[in-house]
Each structure stands twice: as structure tokens, then as C-alpha cells.
Design a protein around this motif. Structure first.
Motif, PDB file in Angstrom:
ATOM      1  N   SER A 159       0.835  -1.184   0.000  1.00 36.44           N
ATOM      2  CA  SER A 159       0.000   0.000   0.000  1.00 36.44           C
ATOM      3  C   SER A 159       0.876   1.241   0.000  1.00 36.44           C
ATOM      4  CB  SER A 159      -0.889   0.010   1.246  1.00 36.44           C
ATOM      5  OG  SER A 159      -1.468   1.279   1.449  1.00 36.44           O
ATOM      6  N   THR A 160       0.530   2.193  -0.860  1.00 36.06           N
ATOM      7  CA  THR A 160       1.275   3.452  -0.872  1.00 36.06           C
ATOM      8  C   THR A 160       1.079   4.203   0.432  1.00 36.06           C
ATOM      9  OG1 THR A 160       0.918   3.545  -3.256  1.00 36.06           O
ATOM     10  CG2 THR A 160       1.735   5.535  -2.210  1.00 36.06           C
ATOM     11  N   PHE A 161      -0.094   4.092   1.031  1.00 33.81           N
ATOM     12  CA  PHE A 161      -0.299   4.678   2.358  1.00 33.81           C
ATOM     13  C   PHE A 161       0.781   4.166   3.326  1.00 33.81           C
ATOM     14  CE2 PHE A 161      -4.870   5.069   1.062  1.00 33.81           C
ATOM     15  CZ  PHE A 161      -5.054   6.413   1.339  1.00 33.81           C
ATOM     16  N   PHE A 162       0.928   2.847   3.360  1.00 35.92           N
ATOM     17  CA  PHE A 162       1.853   2.227   4.310  1.00 35.92           C
ATOM     18  C   PHE A 162       3.289   2.655   4.029  1.00 35.92           C
ATOM     19  CE2 PHE A 162       4.418  -1.309   5.969  1.00 35.92           C
ATOM     20  CZ  PHE A 162       3.947  -1.364   7.262  1.00 35.92           C
ATOM     21  N   GLU A 163       3.659   2.722   2.763  1.00 36.26           N
ATOM     22  CA  GLU A 163       5.010   3.134   2.402  1.00 36.26           C
ATOM     23  C   GLU A 163       5.328   4.525   2.943  1.00 36.26           C
ATOM     24  OE1 GLU A 163       7.639   1.740   0.718  1.00 36.26           O
ATOM     25  OE2 GLU A 163       6.593  -0.182   0.805  1.00 36.26           O
ATOM     26  N   ARG A 164       4.321   5.351   3.062  1.00 34.65           N
ATOM     27  CA  ARG A 164       4.515   6.724   3.531  1.00 34.65           C
ATOM     28  C   ARG A 164       4.321   6.861   5.040  1.00 34.65           C
ATOM     29  NH1 ARG A 164       2.333  10.927  -0.947  1.00 34.65           N
ATOM     30  NH2 ARG A 164       3.141   9.897  -2.803  1.00 34.65           N
ATOM     31  N   GLY A 165       4.089   5.759   5.723  1.00 36.44           N
ATOM     32  CA  GLY A 165       3.877   5.825   7.158  1.00 36.44           C
ATOM     33  C   GLY A 165       2.490   6.278   7.563  1.00 36.44           C
ATOM     34  N   GLN A 166       1.553   6.213   6.606  1.00 37.97           N
ATOM     35  CA  GLN A 166       0.184   6.629   6.875  1.00 37.97           C
ATOM     36  C   GLN A 166      -0.674   5.413   7.231  1.00 37.97           C
ATOM     37  OE1 GLN A 166      -0.499   8.162   3.000  1.00 37.97           O
ATOM     38  NE2 GLN A 166       0.593  10.080   3.340  1.00 37.97           N
ATOM     39  N   HIS A 167      -1.601   5.586   8.146  1.00 33.34           N
ATOM     40  CA  HIS A 167      -2.438   4.478   8.590  1.00 33.34           C
ATOM     41  C   HIS A 167      -3.703   4.419   7.738  1.00 33.34           C
ATOM     42  CE1 HIS A 167      -4.168   2.051  12.220  1.00 33.34           C
ATOM     43  NE2 HIS A 167      -3.914   1.309  11.169  1.00 33.34           N
ATOM     44  N   ALA A 168      -3.666   3.606   6.686  1.00 35.31           N
ATOM     45  CA  ALA A 168      -4.809   3.491   5.783  1.00 35.31           C
ATOM     46  C   ALA A 168      -6.068   3.071   6.523  1.00 35.31           C
ATOM     47  CB  ALA A 168      -4.492   2.496   4.668  1.00 35.31           C
ATOM     48  N   THR A 169      -5.914   2.279   7.563  1.00 42.02           N
ATOM     49  CA  THR A 169      -7.067   1.830   8.346  1.00 42.02           C
ATOM     50  C   THR A 169      -7.893   3.001   8.847  1.00 42.02           C
ATOM     51  OG1 THR A 169      -6.093  -0.265   9.023  1.00 42.02           O
ATOM     52  CG2 THR A 169      -7.714   0.711  10.510  1.00 42.02           C
ATOM     53  N   SER A 170      -7.240   3.992   9.421  1.00 37.32           N
ATOM     54  CA  SER A 170      -7.982   5.116   9.981  1.00 37.32           C
ATOM     55  C   SER A 170      -8.335   6.159   8.932  1.00 37.32           C
ATOM     56  CB  SER A 170      -7.188   5.763  11.126  1.00 37.32           C
ATOM     57  OG  SER A 170      -5.864   6.057  10.732  1.00 37.32           O
ATOM     58  N   ILE A 171      -7.525   6.279   7.895  1.00 39.29           N
ATOM     59  CA  ILE A 171      -7.808   7.252   6.840  1.00 39.29           C
ATOM     60  C   ILE A 171      -9.007   6.790   6.009  1.00 39.29           C
ATOM     61  CG2 ILE A 171      -6.892   8.353   4.768  1.00 39.29           C
ATOM     62  CD1 ILE A 171      -4.074   7.995   6.115  1.00 39.29           C
ATOM     63  N   CYS A 172      -8.911   5.582   5.460  1.00 41.77           N
ATOM     64  CA  CYS A 172     -10.027   5.035   4.670  1.00 41.77           C
ATOM     65  C   CYS A 172     -11.203   4.670   5.567  1.00 41.77           C
ATOM     66  CB  CYS A 172      -9.558   3.803   3.898  1.00 41.77           C
ATOM     67  SG  CYS A 172      -8.184   4.119   2.755  1.00 41.77           S
ATOM     68  N   GLY A 173     -10.914   4.269   6.793  1.00 41.52           N
ATOM     69  CA  GLY A 173     -11.975   3.874   7.711  1.00 41.52           C
ATOM     70  C   GLY A 173     -12.927   5.008   8.044  1.00 41.52           C
ATOM     71  N   THR A 174     -12.429   6.234   8.054  1.00 36.20           N
ATOM     72  CA  THR A 174     -13.307   7.372   8.323  1.00 36.20           C
ATOM     73  C   THR A 174     -14.364   7.502   7.239  1.00 36.20           C
ATOM     74  OG1 THR A 174     -11.439   8.495   9.384  1.00 36.20           O
ATOM     75  CG2 THR A 174     -13.346   9.839   8.826  1.00 36.20           C
ATOM     76  N   LEU A 175     -13.966   7.300   5.976  1.00 38.16           N
ATOM     77  CA  LEU A 175     -14.921   7.389   4.868  1.00 38.16           C
ATOM     78  C   LEU A 175     -15.889   6.211   4.878  1.00 38.16           C
ATOM     79  CD1 LEU A 175     -12.565   9.347   4.104  1.00 38.16           C
ATOM     80  CD2 LEU A 175     -13.075   8.829   1.724  1.00 38.16           C
ATOM     81  N   GLY A 176     -15.390   5.032   5.241  1.00 38.72           N
ATOM     82  CA  GLY A 176     -16.283   3.885   5.365  1.00 38.72           C
ATOM     83  C   GLY A 176     -17.284   4.060   6.485  1.00 38.72           C
ATOM     84  N   ALA A 177     -16.820   4.590   7.615  1.00 39.06           N
ATOM     85  CA  ALA A 177     -17.723   4.839   8.741  1.00 39.06           C
ATOM     86  C   ALA A 177     -18.772   5.874   8.379  1.00 39.06           C
ATOM     87  CB  ALA A 177     -16.917   5.300   9.958  1.00 39.06           C
ATOM     88  N   ALA A 178     -18.372   6.900   7.641  1.00 40.48           N
ATOM     89  CA  ALA A 178     -19.324   7.929   7.218  1.00 40.48           C
ATOM     90  C   ALA A 178     -20.382   7.339   6.296  1.00 40.48           C
ATOM     91  CB  ALA A 178     -18.583   9.066   6.515  1.00 40.48           C
ATOM     92  N   THR A 179     -19.973   6.445   5.410  1.00 40.39           N
ATOM     93  CA  THR A 179     -20.922   5.785   4.517  1.00 40.39           C
ATOM     94  C   THR A 179     -21.981   5.043   5.314  1.00 40.39           C
ATOM     95  OG1 THR A 179     -19.192   5.506   2.830  1.00 40.39           O
ATOM     96  CG2 THR A 179     -21.135   4.091   2.658  1.00 40.39           C
ATOM     97  N   ALA A 180     -21.541   4.227   6.263  1.00 40.10           N
ATOM     98  CA  ALA A 180     -22.475   3.440   7.067  1.00 40.10           C
ATOM     99  C   ALA A 180     -23.398   4.332   7.882  1.00 40.10           C
ATOM    100  CB  ALA A 180     -21.696   2.498   7.980  1.00 40.10           C
ATOM    101  N   ALA A 181     -22.825   5.345   8.527  1.00 42.50           N
ATOM    102  CA  ALA A 181     -23.637   6.227   9.367  1.00 42.50           C
ATOM    103  C   ALA A 181     -24.662   7.000   8.540  1.00 42.50           C
ATOM    104  CB  ALA A 181     -22.727   7.190  10.121  1.00 42.50           C
ATOM    105  N   ALA A 182     -24.246   7.454   7.352  1.00 42.57           N
ATOM    106  CA  ALA A 182     -25.166   8.219   6.507  1.00 42.57           C
ATOM    107  C   ALA A 182     -26.369   7.379   6.088  1.00 42.57           C
ATOM    108  CB  ALA A 182     -24.425   8.731   5.275  1.00 42.57           C
ATOM    109  N   LEU A 183     -26.133   6.116   5.768  1.00 44.99           N
ATOM    110  CA  LEU A 183     -27.246   5.240   5.401  1.00 44.99           C
ATOM    111  C   LEU A 183     -28.222   5.090   6.557  1.00 44.99           C
ATOM    112  CD1 LEU A 183     -25.376   2.405   3.459  1.00 44.99           C
ATOM    113  CD2 LEU A 183     -26.720   4.286   2.499  1.00 44.99           C
ATOM    114  N   LEU A 184     -27.696   4.941   7.766  1.00 43.53           N
ATOM    115  CA  LEU A 184     -28.567   4.738   8.928  1.00 43.53           C
ATOM    116  C   LEU A 184     -29.281   6.020   9.342  1.00 43.53           C
ATOM    117  CD1 LEU A 184     -26.152   2.334  10.727  1.00 43.53           C
ATOM    118  CD2 LEU A 184     -28.480   1.768  10.017  1.00 43.53           C
ATOM    119  N   TYR A 185     -28.721   7.165   8.999  1.00 43.62           N
ATOM    120  CA  TYR A 185     -29.418   8.435   9.219  1.00 43.62           C
ATOM    121  C   TYR A 185     -30.477   8.692   8.148  1.00 43.62           C
ATOM    122  CZ  TYR A 185     -26.445  10.153  13.050  1.00 43.62           C
ATOM    123  OH  TYR A 185     -25.813  10.332  14.259  1.00 43.62           O
TER     124      TYR A 185
END
Length: 473
Positions: A159-185
């Protein structure tokens, strides 16, 4: 009506809305139900394992308690109810605290620890149906995983995120969490797109704690869940996001990856080929890169290897993982904390050779003070980590490793795995997943309550309303 082509966030949002409005495949619903069970168990164990007020989950809970009370979303394993963003923050922190959460390959991110706490908090807040909860989790994990897949560089085999020391889990996870929350709202596709567009300004995460210690990484998934819920709530009340937030000149991939990403991995087969179901479970509460070497060590132990006979150990890992599990070598041989030990190739190999508990290597092996155990440190000092060519070729489509042990008698014993237990081609059986949940949940609520909770979570898909799971109604 505009004939302009859909932007990438619009395509993702229309897919997500269809998951809720048209339903998801039965196989995906079953998969997501198991993921919610796994996350709930990890949350409960995470809470039970934290003994100090300054442990990250407890510190986060104490912090949000000063922000005000009320709300309808529970902190799992407690009688505390909070506003949805705050409950998502606490549960997401506990979900990731033990490094026991699932992993998507080859993106190497952990989607469920952010998406499930966000979705569960909002579902409880609005009294959503279990069907809608499962659809929201499925859509959120899929969006998260697709973003991670788009960042995978085939040339780097990482992952290019990982190569740069970025935590893809929390970066991409925020957008995934927003998707789920928006559907439930109850937002439509346009509202979901806005929520994801807003969330793109909220995701973050730096991985240095994996190498040299610090407890902040354990908060990453909680903060992603919190940011996702907040983004969806903002969208519900009128804040909007940029329509080109993903591919734009100053969009998500330009900001994080200098505009280098795979658009086909993001969108091709969306709704037909599910990356969600390719997310694999962890049998051991350690960094996933350590798992194949743990498997090797357990196999050697089961073949009769006596740790007292060990003179030297060579542990071969995929080259890109050495920075996480082997560097700096002096810190990995003598971890700074029990949590830091979970990211140590030498320490986890030593633990597995000496005999772990529970599922082979379990939480008790990383209790407070375990990183100072003289027997483990003595054995860890004999471990040399190196880049194994075969494991490197397989990575990150699976996690592979080889362990070679030289004994006092001069024998060299070797064991190799090409996919760690639970990984591709080697899935954890449903019985093992249930056993993991029951072990984890029982640490917080006891065995009878753990059994009841397993039944409640397994039946969520048929629930007319999602209420509290552990705190009573």
C-alpha cells in the motif's frame, strides 16, 4: 437531468444507497453478521484488558465523559450510553486496542473496527432495523476496502499509504464509517456523497507507534468511527462535500498519494465483486504480519521442539513488513510494553515456541508485564529476522513466513507457511470464530452473558429495532 458522468464519490454513494434500499446478497449479510460478532468480542475484551485509567480506551471513555452525558448509544460491556459519535469513538478504540481486528488483503487495512462501531452507534441512536444495520456495515466496509485497494501499488507490492507511514485503516476507515452512518441516518445517495466528502477532511493516522511505541495507534479506529458519524450528522443537517472529493486536483488521492491510485480497483465490479468478504480474521491478538511466523513456531513446538534446546532462530518475513516487526532490532528483542510486544517478530515467535494460551497465542500472553518475562526475552534474543524471498513474493495477497531453528545438537528444524491461519485459502472455521468471540466476551461479561450476546448478535439481521446489546434496555 444532467448527462455528466458520475464522479467517484457519487458512484460509491449510489452503490451504498442501493445496499440499503435494494438489499445485499445473503452471503454478504451472513459475512457482515460474523464481522459484527467479531468486533463486539474484540470491544469487550479490549475493555476487560485495560486495567489503568491511562490505557487508551479507558482514557478515551473518561475524556468523552467530560463532554457531557445523554444519548442512546451504548459503550459495550457497560451501562454507559452516549451520543452516537462519542460511543463510536470509545467502542472503536476498544475494538482496535488489542490488535485482534480483521484485515483486508492486499490493502492490509482493518475496516471493521471503525465501520462497525460507527454503524452500531447510529443504529442504536435512531432505532434502525437489523436489516439496515447489516446493509450499512456491508456498504461501509466495501467503501473502506475499495479505497484501500485503489492505493495498492503492484510495483511496490504494498500500500502506498503504508510506504509513507500513513495508517490506511484510519484514513479510509473514516470514509467507510461515514458511509455506514449516513445510510442509517436515512440520507439518499446525494447525502451519502456529502457525508463521504466531509469525512475526507477528517481521516488521519501516522504509523510510527508500530515501530517505537506509544498508545495513540489504538485510538485510530475510534477516531475514524467518530469522524465518520460526525461527518454523516453534518451532512444530515446541511453541510456539503465536494463532488470531486476523491479524484479532484485537491482531492483525497492527490492529498494522500500524490494522485497515484488505481481507479479500476475503486469502482470495477462494485456491487458484484465484494471486497468485504475477502477480509480475513485474526486468530492471534498481534500485528497480522507476525501471524505466519507464530504459525511456524507453534508447528515446531507441536513437532516436539524443546525451547531449552534452541541455540538460534531465523525468522523470514516479507521484506515490506520488516520495518514493522523487526526494526529497530534492539527494541523488537526487548519490547517497551506488552502492547509493543505485539509488533515484535522475535517476541511473538518466542511466545509461540514457549506455548501460548487460548487460541494458540492469546491475550494472557500480552498482559501487563509479559514483555519483561525473562524466558521470553532470552528466547527472543536468539531470533534474527530477515527478508524471505518466497514470503516477499506472496505478500500482500497472503502473509507467509519461514522459521528455522538450530538446536544444541546441531540440528536445523524448519517450518514454512504460505498463508497464515485465517488467511486466504486457510479461513477460520465458524466454530473457531465463535470460540474466539466467547473467550473475548467472557472476559468482560462472563460466560452465560457471552453466550446470550452471541445469540443476540447472530440474530441482529432479523431484529425490527437495534437496541442495547450489553447494557440492558
Amino acid at each position: 437531468m444532467s448527462d455528466a458522468p458520475k464522479t467517484q464519490v457519487q458512484a460509491l454513494a449510489e452503490f451504498a444507497a442501493a445496499c440499503r434500499d435494494e438489499g445485499i446478497p445473503a452471503a454478504v449479510a451472513k459475512d457482515v453478521s460474523e464481522r459484527i460478532l467479531d468486533v463486539a468480542g474484540n470491544c469487550l475484551a479490549g475493555r476487560a484488558e485495560e486495567t489503568s485509567e491511562t490505557d487508551p480506551g479507558n482514557a478515551v471513555l473518561r475524556t468523552v465523559s467530560t463532554w457531557g452525558s445523554g444519548g442512546a448509544a451504548e459503550v459495550l460491556g457497560t451501562d454507559v450510553v452516549l451520543p452516537a459519535p462519542n460511543a463510536a469513538l470509545v467502542n472503536g478504540t476498544y475494538a482496535h486496542a488489542l490488535d485482534f481486528d480483521d484485515t483486508h488483503l492486499p490493502s492490509v487495512l482493518h475496516p471493521s473496527a471503525s465501520v462497525v462501531p460507527a454503524a452500531l452507534a447510529v443504529a442504536q441512536e435512531v432505532g434502525a432495523s437489523g436489516r439496515d444495520l447489516l446493509a450499512a456495515v456491508a456498504a461501509g466496509i466495501e467503501v473502506c476496502n475499495r479505497l484501500g485497494m485503489a492505493s495498492y501499488d503492484k510495483g511496490l507490492r504494498n500500500s502506498t499509504f503504508f510506504e509513507r507511514g500513513q495508517h490506511a485503516t484510519s484514513i479510509c476507515g473514516t470514509l467507510g464509517a461515514a458511509t455506514a452512518a449516513a445510510l442509517l441516518y436515512g440520507l439518499d445517495a446525494g447525502g451519502v456523497a456529502d457525508a463521504v466528502g466531509i469525512a475526507a477532511s477528517m481521516g488521519s493516522g501516522v504509523l510510527e507507534a508500530n515501530r517505537t511505541g506509544g498508545t495513540v495507534k489504538r485510538v485510530h479506529c475510534g477516531w475514524a468511527a467518530h469522524g465518520g458519524v460526525a461527518a454523516a450528522a453534518f451532512a444530515a443537517h446541511g453541510v456539503t462535500g465536494p463532488p470531486t472529493v476523491i479524484e479532484g486536483r485537491f482531492g483525497f488521492f492527490q492529498a494522500w498519494l500524490s494522485g497515484v491510485y488505481d481507479a479500476s480497483a475503486l469502482l470495477d465490479g462494485l456491487g458484484e465483486r465484494w471486497e468485504t468478504t475477502r477480509t480475513v480474521y485474526k486468530p492471534y491478538p498481534t500485528n497480522h504480519f507476525t501471524h505466519p511466523a507464530i504459525d511456524c513456531a507453534i508447528a515446531l513446538r507441536e513437532q516436539g521442539l524443546d525451547p531449552a534446546d534452541v541455540v538460534a532462530i531465523e525468522a523470514g518475513f516479507p521484506a515490506p513488513t520488516l520495518r514493522t516487526v523487526a526494526e529497530p532490532p534492539e527494541d523488537k528483542a526487548r519490547p517497551r510494553s506488552a502492547y509493543h510486544a505485539k509488533f515484535s517478530g522475535p517476541f511473538t515467535v518466542a511466545t509461540a515456541l514457549l506455548g501460548g494460551g487460548g487460541l494458540g497465542v492469546y491475550l494472557d500472553d500480552f498482559a501487563d508485564g509479559a514483555h519483561q518475562d525473562p524466558a521470553r526475552l532470552d528466547l527472543a534474543a536468539k531470533v534474527t529476522c530477515f527478508a524471505d524471498e518466497r514470503a516477499s513474493e506472496i505478500f500482500p495477497n497472503a502473509f507467509a513466513a519461514v522459521v528455522r531453528v538450530t538446536t544444541r545438537g546441531g540440528s536445523v528444524l524448519e517450518h514454512r507457511v504460505d498463508s497464515s491461519r485465517g488467511g486466504p485459502g486457510h479461513p477460520l472455521p465458524a466454530a473457531d470464530l465463535r470460540a474466539k468471540f466467547l473467550l473475548n466476551a467472557a472476559r468482560a461479561v462472563g460466560e452465560p452473558a457471552a453466550e446470550a450476546l452471541a445469540a443476540a448478535v447472530t440474530g441482529l439481521g432479523d431484529a425490527p429495532r437495534v437496541g442495547p446489546l450489553t447494557s440492558g434496555d
